[in-house]
Design a protein around this motif. Structure first.
Motif, PDB file in Angstrom:
ATOM      1  N   GLN A 266      39.922  61.872 129.868  1.00  0.00           N
ATOM      2  CA  GLN A 266      38.815  62.729 130.294  1.00  0.00           C
ATOM      3  C   GLN A 266      37.643  62.580 129.332  1.00  0.00           C
ATOM      4  O   GLN A 266      37.811  62.566 128.107  1.00  0.00           O
TER       5      GLN A 266
ATOM      6  N   GLN B 115      35.331  64.695 128.578  1.00  0.00           N
ATOM      7  CA  GLN B 115      35.162  65.854 127.714  1.00  0.00           C
ATOM      8  C   GLN B 115      36.063  65.752 126.483  1.00  0.00           C
ATOM      9  O   GLN B 115      35.646  66.063 125.359  1.00  0.00           O
ATOM     10  N   ALA B 116      37.297  65.290 126.694  1.00  0.00           N
ATOM     11  CA  ALA B 116      38.218  65.117 125.571  1.00  0.00           C
ATOM     12  C   ALA B 116      37.705  64.045 124.614  1.00  0.00           C
ATOM     13  O   ALA B 116      37.799  64.202 123.382  1.00  0.00           O
TER      14      ALA B 116
ATOM     15  N   ARG C  81      34.605  63.271 124.077  1.00  0.00           N
ATOM     16  CA  ARG C  81      33.464  63.832 123.343  1.00  0.00           C
ATOM     17  C   ARG C  81      33.929  64.781 122.240  1.00  0.00           C
ATOM     18  O   ARG C  81      33.420  64.737 121.119  1.00  0.00           O
ATOM     19  N   GLU C  82      34.880  65.642 122.585  1.00  0.00           N
ATOM     20  CA  GLU C  82      35.258  66.726 121.672  1.00  0.00           C
ATOM     21  C   GLU C  82      36.331  66.323 120.664  1.00  0.00           C
ATOM     22  O   GLU C  82      36.436  66.943 119.605  1.00  0.00           O
ATOM     23  N   GLN C  83      37.142  65.302 121.003  1.00  0.00           N
ATOM     24  CA  GLN C  83      38.263  64.934 120.131  1.00  0.00           C
ATOM     25  C   GLN C  83      38.228  63.451 119.777  1.00  0.00           C
ATOM     26  O   GLN C  83      39.273  62.806 119.642  1.00  0.00           O
ATOM     27  N   LYS C  84      37.034  62.912 119.659  1.00  0.00           N
ATOM     28  CA  LYS C  84      36.881  61.465 119.470  1.00  0.00           C
ATOM     29  C   LYS C  84      37.729  60.935 118.319  1.00  0.00           C
ATOM     30  O   LYS C  84      38.495  59.982 118.485  1.00  0.00           O
ATOM     31  N   ASP C  85      37.622  61.546 117.151  1.00  0.00           N
ATOM     32  CA  ASP C  85      38.330  61.030 115.980  1.00  0.00           C
ATOM     33  C   ASP C  85      39.845  61.130 116.140  1.00  0.00           C
ATOM     34  O   ASP C  85      40.579  60.210 115.757  1.00  0.00           O
ATOM     35  N   ASN C  86      40.307  62.231 116.715  1.00  0.00           N
ATOM     36  CA  ASN C  86      41.753  62.411 116.922  1.00  0.00           C
ATOM     37  C   ASN C  86      42.308  61.374 117.893  1.00  0.00           C
ATOM     38  O   ASN C  86      43.409  60.840 117.696  1.00  0.00           O
TER      39      ASN C  86
ATOM     40  N   LEU D 143      31.013  56.605 125.082  1.00  0.00           N
ATOM     41  CA  LEU D 143      30.161  57.771 124.834  1.00  0.00           C
ATOM     42  C   LEU D 143      28.683  57.416 124.967  1.00  0.00           C
ATOM     43  O   LEU D 143      27.887  58.216 125.485  1.00  0.00           O
TER      44      LEU D 143
ATOM     45  N   GLU E 258      26.204  58.993 127.791  1.00  0.00           N
ATOM     46  CA  GLU E 258      24.902  59.601 127.467  1.00  0.00           C
ATOM     47  C   GLU E 258      23.806  58.991 128.336  1.00  0.00           C
ATOM     48  O   GLU E 258      22.900  59.707 128.820  1.00  0.00           O
TER      49      GLU E 258
END
Length: 423
Positions: free
Chosen positions: A3, A5-6, A8-13, A33, A37
């Motif tokens: 997803q 959204q995931a 974007r929000e959890q890129k490093d993980n 990403l 954009e």
């Protein structure tokens, strides 16, 4: 498909987790990403342009009503320009969205935290073993020689009709094959799975929905004239029955089982390790598929594993269960357990089942969703497993149940075969 959204929000993980697959995902994630954009920027420009055009259209209407025709016609020319701009922006947006989708297809599922690190099948983790390995006599034969000796499978006749990897089952061999299919289906339906009969060819959308395309395109038989694909497993048509559906929480769990022939090109597979039934282009398999609430999917995965253990215990075949490492994990799976039966005559383990949780990876592609108790739309979890694939189960039965004078039929199968021995 992961997803956005995931990402974007959890890129490093996510980048860190994908290292278990021996994948340095940072460049691909960054490209996704950046492309996202670009797509969002184009969408905003298009929305603003359309809003300006609508505003002018309303203004033109008011001017015409007021009799200000000349002024209305001047503004009308502006709307024409805006329509051209919006058309161009829409084309750019479609191209940007297509490129974004293609990038997303290239990134595999994130491994579950329990997946061990590793680069190949040598690094898979054995978590369970059951059954005593029979002690065979020196005269014991591998299954392809037993098949020829008792005239139950004809590999050469399959080559004549089609080619290598398409065996012909004969007499008691065909009946044993049919017995296994019926037994597996009965076990599955008794456990609460609804039996389905599904098409053996699927369209491109179905292949993309469960992840066979574009990742395994070269391994699928493609009927170009109709742009259809022969299924590599019943997972594809069964899971795609729920494509583009919105379920409610009360629908869970959805449990299906289906028998189908399966077709795999297995390009590049040669050598002694693929001899006989070890690897085929066409084979029979009974599949189980579950659509689950995310909170219950790993409990469901454990239930599937225990269900297959029960089947193998009844067949009295020695087997083990492996938790696949990141390097051996399938592209779409978050966690996979492989079952392997021991082939005594070949003195090696043969994979007979894979049981996987895909979490939201398939459902995101499929747009398979449900409404939670707050009325919010969420992605369901999908799971599937072989219950079971026939060729290597059959090979295990032939080799492990031979006694020098013939082959004993497992007791649980005798009501299905109508005979106790092959001799």
């Amino acid at each position: 498909m992961l997803q956005l959204q995931a990402l974007r929000e959890q890129k490093d993980n996510i980048i860190e987790a994908l290292k278990k697959r021996n994948l340095e995902a940072a460049p691909l994630v960054e490209a996704i990403l950046v492309q996202d954009e670009k797509r969002r920027s184009l969408q905003t420009k298009l929305d603003n342009t359309l809003a300006d055009a609508n505003k002018l259209s309303k203004e033109i209407g008011m001017l015409f009503k007021s009799g200000k025709t000349e002024e209305a016609n001047k503004i009308k020319a502006q709307t024409g320009n805006l329509k051209e701009v919006s058309k161009s922006l829409n084309e750019e947006l479609n191209l940007a969205a297509e490129e974004l989708q293609n990038l997303l297809y290239q990134i595999p599922n994130v491994p579950h935290k329990s997946v061990p690190a590793g680069s190949s099948e040598q690094d898979n983790e054995e978590i369970f073993r059951e059954g005593d390995i029979p002690k065979l006599t020196a005269e014991a034969l591998p299954h392809w020689e037993l098949a020829k000796k008792y005239d139950i499978i004809d590999f050469e006749l399959g080559v004549k009709i089609t080619g290598a990897g398409f065996p012909v089952y004969k007499g008691k061999g065909a009946k044993l094959q049919r017995a296994l299919i019926s037994y597996f289906l009965d076990k599955n339906t008794t456990a609460g799975y609804t039996e389905m009969q599904v098409p053996h060819l699927v369209n491109e959308a179905s292949g993309y929905g469960t992840g066979q395309l574009p990742d395994k395109e070269g391994q699928m038989y493609h009927v170009k004239a109709d742009d259809l694909y022969l299924i590599p497993t019943a997972e594809v048509p069964v899971t795609n029955m729920f494509r583009n559906q919105i379920l409610s929480e009360k629908d869970f769990p959805i449990c299906c089982t289906a028998y189908t022939p399966c077709f795999r090109r297995e390009a590049g597979s040669y050598g002694a390790h693929v001899r006989g039934l070890n690897r085929l282009h066409q084979f029979d398999k009974v599949e189980i598929v579950r659509i689950e609430h995310p909170d219950n999917s790993y409990t469901a995965l454990d239930n599937m594993v225990n269900h297959i253990k029960e089947i193998l215990n009844e067949l009295k075949l020695p087997y083990r269960i492996l938790r696949l490492c990141g390097g051996d994990l399938g592209f779409t799976a978050a966690l996979t357990y492989d079952f392997e039966v021991f082939s005594t005559a070949q003195d090696k383990w043969l994979e007979i089942s894979s049981v996987s949780n895909f979490e939201t990876y398939q459902s995101n592609r499929l747009k398979l969703r449900y409404k939670d108790e707050r009325g919010k739309t969420q992605l369901a979890h999908t799971l599937n497993g072989s219950s079971l694939a026939l060729p290597r189960v059959l090979a295990g039965i032939l080799e492990n149940y031979q006694d020098g004078n013939g082959i004993q039929i497992p007791e649980v199968l005798i009501p299905y075969t109508g005979f106790e021995r092959i001799d």
